[in-house]
Design an enzyme around this catalytic site. Structure first.
Site, PDB file in Angstrom:
ATOM      1  N   LYS A   5       0.853  -1.198   0.000  1.00 51.31           N
ATOM      2  CA  LYS A   5       0.000   0.000   0.000  1.00 51.31           C
ATOM      3  C   LYS A   5       0.889   1.248   0.000  1.00 51.31           C
ATOM      4  CE  LYS A   5      -0.475  -0.366   4.988  1.00 51.31           C
ATOM      5  NZ  LYS A   5      -0.997   0.395   6.077  1.00 51.31           N
ATOM      6  N   ARG A 103      -9.751   0.209  15.592  1.00 55.12           N
ATOM      7  CA  ARG A 103      -9.926   0.723  14.242  1.00 55.12           C
ATOM      8  C   ARG A 103     -11.008  -0.119  13.580  1.00 55.12           C
ATOM      9  NH1 ARG A 103      -4.236   1.534  11.027  1.00 55.12           N
ATOM     10  NH2 ARG A 103      -4.721  -0.538  10.271  1.00 55.12           N
ATOM     11  N   HIS A 132      -5.303  -6.998  13.485  1.00 51.41           N
ATOM     12  CA  HIS A 132      -4.122  -6.147  13.340  1.00 51.41           C
ATOM     13  C   HIS A 132      -3.619  -5.777  14.732  1.00 51.41           C
ATOM     14  CE1 HIS A 132      -1.242  -3.756  11.323  1.00 51.41           C
ATOM     15  NE2 HIS A 132      -1.777  -2.576  11.558  1.00 51.41           N
ATOM     16  N   ARG A 188       2.080 -10.541   7.309  1.00 50.44           N
ATOM     17  CA  ARG A 188       1.850  -9.337   6.499  1.00 50.44           C
ATOM     18  C   ARG A 188       2.991  -8.332   6.679  1.00 50.44           C
ATOM     19  NH1 ARG A 188      -3.282  -9.376   9.238  1.00 50.44           N
ATOM     20  NH2 ARG A 188      -2.630  -7.437  10.205  1.00 50.44           N
ATOM     21  N   TYR A 232      13.143  31.667   2.371  1.00 48.77           N
ATOM     22  CA  TYR A 232      12.045  32.502   2.878  1.00 48.77           C
ATOM     23  C   TYR A 232      12.296  32.979   4.305  1.00 48.77           C
ATOM     24  CZ  TYR A 232       9.283  30.808  -1.073  1.00 48.77           C
ATOM     25  OH  TYR A 232       8.830  30.532  -2.338  1.00 48.77           O
ATOM     26  N   CYS A 279      12.077  24.738   0.838  1.00 46.01           N
ATOM     27  CA  CYS A 279      11.005  25.317   0.013  1.00 46.01           C
ATOM     28  C   CYS A 279      10.198  24.194  -0.646  1.00 46.01           C
ATOM     29  CB  CYS A 279      11.599  26.190  -1.088  1.00 46.01           C
ATOM     30  SG  CYS A 279      12.726  27.451  -0.497  1.00 46.01           S
ATOM     31  N   MET A 280       9.175  24.583  -1.388  1.00 51.39           N
ATOM     32  CA  MET A 280       8.339  23.577  -2.049  1.00 51.39           C
ATOM     33  C   MET A 280       9.165  22.719  -3.018  1.00 51.39           C
ATOM     34  SD  MET A 280       4.923  24.143  -4.342  1.00 51.39           S
ATOM     35  CE  MET A 280       3.956  24.930  -3.079  1.00 51.39           C
ATOM     36  N   ASP A 281      10.083  23.376  -3.735  1.00 52.43           N
ATOM     37  CA  ASP A 281      10.810  22.675  -4.804  1.00 52.43           C
ATOM     38  C   ASP A 281      12.326  22.695  -4.635  1.00 52.43           C
ATOM     39  OD1 ASP A 281       8.215  22.761  -6.169  1.00 52.43           O
ATOM     40  OD2 ASP A 281       8.716  24.874  -6.461  1.00 52.43           O
TER      41      ASP A 281
HETATM   42  C1  LIG Z   1      -3.456  -4.308   8.336  1.00 54.59           C
HETATM   43  C2  LIG Z   1      -2.001  -4.122   8.155  1.00 54.59           C
HETATM   44  N1  LIG Z   1      -1.199  -5.197   8.138  1.00 54.59           N
HETATM   45  C3  LIG Z   1       0.138  -5.096   7.981  1.00 54.59           C
HETATM   46  C4  LIG Z   1       0.742  -3.858   7.853  1.00 54.59           C
HETATM   47  C5  LIG Z   1       2.240  -3.786   7.704  1.00 54.59           C
HETATM   48  O1  LIG Z   1       2.817  -3.201   8.837  1.00 54.59           O
HETATM   49  P1  LIG Z   1       4.406  -3.026   8.944  1.00 54.59           P
HETATM   50  O2  LIG Z   1       4.756  -2.057   7.877  1.00 54.59           O
HETATM   51  O3  LIG Z   1       4.626  -2.500  10.304  1.00 54.59           O
HETATM   52  O4  LIG Z   1       4.991  -4.373   8.698  1.00 54.59           O
HETATM   53  C6  LIG Z   1      -0.043  -2.709   7.886  1.00 54.59           C
HETATM   54  C7  LIG Z   1       0.582  -1.392   7.775  1.00 54.59           C
HETATM   55  O5  LIG Z   1       0.234  -0.424   8.358  1.00 54.59           O
HETATM   56  C8  LIG Z   1      -1.456  -2.850   8.039  1.00 54.59           C
HETATM   57  O6  LIG Z   1      -2.256  -1.781   8.074  1.00 54.59           O
END
Ligand SMILES: Cc1ncc(COP(=O)(O)O)c(C=O)c1O
Length: 341
Positions: A5, A103, A132, A188, A232, A279-281
């Site tokens: 992600k 959550r 989680h 994960r 700035y 700065c921005m850039d």
């Molecule tokens: C549901 C879930 N599983 C796994 C992960 C991976 O976590 P990490 O990057 O700490 O291994 C995340 C990341 O936020 C997550 O939201």
């Protein structure tokens, strides 16, 4: 289940997922529908789980792209079932159990009623059960052990009712290292795929190598007199004639403005301080103490140069955040270049 992600934590989701798929990874997870669609459109055929909330108006796209939702609210089931109706086989979903993250997810009590929902037998099918962990990288293991205990009790209730458990997953990077009994059938990993640990120093952890370097080049060199200012609001005032290198990267590229007057970059293997406001850039650094310097010289903001290195966790420390935010904040303007390991 590789967590890709947030553009694979800034590394580029498509290229990262493709590289991992070449190494045999068969399951991926993203946060949103759009992230999942982008991977499908790039040709990734593996399982892709969407970890974040799913909205009713998204379910037809979700199913059209063979993305696996994580169900955290029973009200989404009729829409999912309707969209999955014409699917040739039962459509896989994962169920999230809330054990302490505060959550998304069902409480262990809600879970049992949920599993009696006929839609979860057809046209949907529970492929995965997950939770989680909120504190796997915390100082002690109490919270995690309590969460895992709750999760295990919920799983047991399910098996006691004669149901077979599907894929079960709970462990993020910290838990993978620290809580082997949280591995269940899938893990994960996110941050550790990219070469970082967030564990307390007291926890033994395997050596990891950060994957990403962030580099730019010197765009201009100029000398300002004593009393001259940079950027700035003139917050940097030169106390001596000062050689300034202008770097074409700024907070729009994810190089935080909070690094103003705090951060350093590597030039010719030397730590070189940021002067004035980012700065921005553009960002300016003081290179007075580096003798031979040319426009076009490589500047490392994250990475290794000679004997020196600055990694994302150090940058995060300068500005009071975590390496996750530094990495996934790297902006879309920054070209990603990939080298074979
Ligand atoms: C549901 C879930 N599983 C796994 C992960 C991976 O976590 P990490 O990057 O700490 O291994 C995340 C990341 O936020 C997550 O939201």
């Amino acid at each position: 289940m590789a967590i890709v992600k947030a553009n694979a934590y800034g590394h580029g989701a498509v290229e990262t997922a493709q590289a991992l798929a070449r190494q045999g990874i068969r399951r991926f997870a993203v946060a949103s529908l759009d992230e999942g669609i982008a991977l499908r459109q790039a040709g990734l055929s593996a399982s892709i789980v969407v970890l974040g909330a799913i909205f009713e108006e998204q379910v037809s796209d979700l199913i059209a792209h063979r993305l696996t939702p994580v169900v955290s609210d029973e009200r989404i089931l009729p829409a999912l079932a309707k969209a999955a109706h014409s699917h040739p086989t039962p459509y896989p979903v994962h169920i999230k159990v809330e054990t302490g993250m505060g959550r998304l997810g069902f409480s262990p009590e809600e879970l049992l009623t949920l599993l009696d929902n006929p839609l979860l037998h057809s046209p949907l099918q529970v492929e995965g059960m997950m939770t989680h962990l909120a504190d796997a990288d915390g100082k002690d293991s109490t919270v995690t052990e309590r969460q895992l205990g709750e999760f295990r009790a919920a799983l047991e209730q399910i098996t006691q009712r004669g149901r077979t458990l599907p894929l079960v997953h709970a462990a993020n990077s910290a838990a993978i290292v620290r809580f082997p009994d949280a591995h269940f059938s899938l893990v994960r990993p996110g941050i550790m795929l990219y070469g970082y640990h967030t564990l307390p120093a007291t926890v033994p952890a395997p050596d990891l190598k950060p994957v990403l370097s962030l580099r730019t080049t010197i765009a201009q060199l100029r000398t300002i007199p004593q009393g001259g200012t940079v950027s700035y609001n003139g917050t940097f005032v030169a106390t001596r004639p000062t050689r300034i290198a202008v770097l074409p990267i700024g907070y729009a590229d994810g190089y935080s403005r909070q690094l103003s007057h705090r951060g350093s970059v590597l030039i010719q293997g030397h730590r070189t301080p940021i002067v004035g406001l980012v700065c921005m850039d553009m960002t300016m650094v003081d290179v007075t103490d580096i003798a031979q310097l040319q426009v076009g010289e490589t500047v490392t903001l994250i990475g290794q140069q000679g004997q020196e290195s600055i990694w994302a966790d150090e940058v995060a420390g300068w500005i009071g955040t975590i390496p996750y935010e530094v990495l996934c904040g790297i902006g879309s303007r920054v070209p990603r270049l990939y080298e074979p390991a």
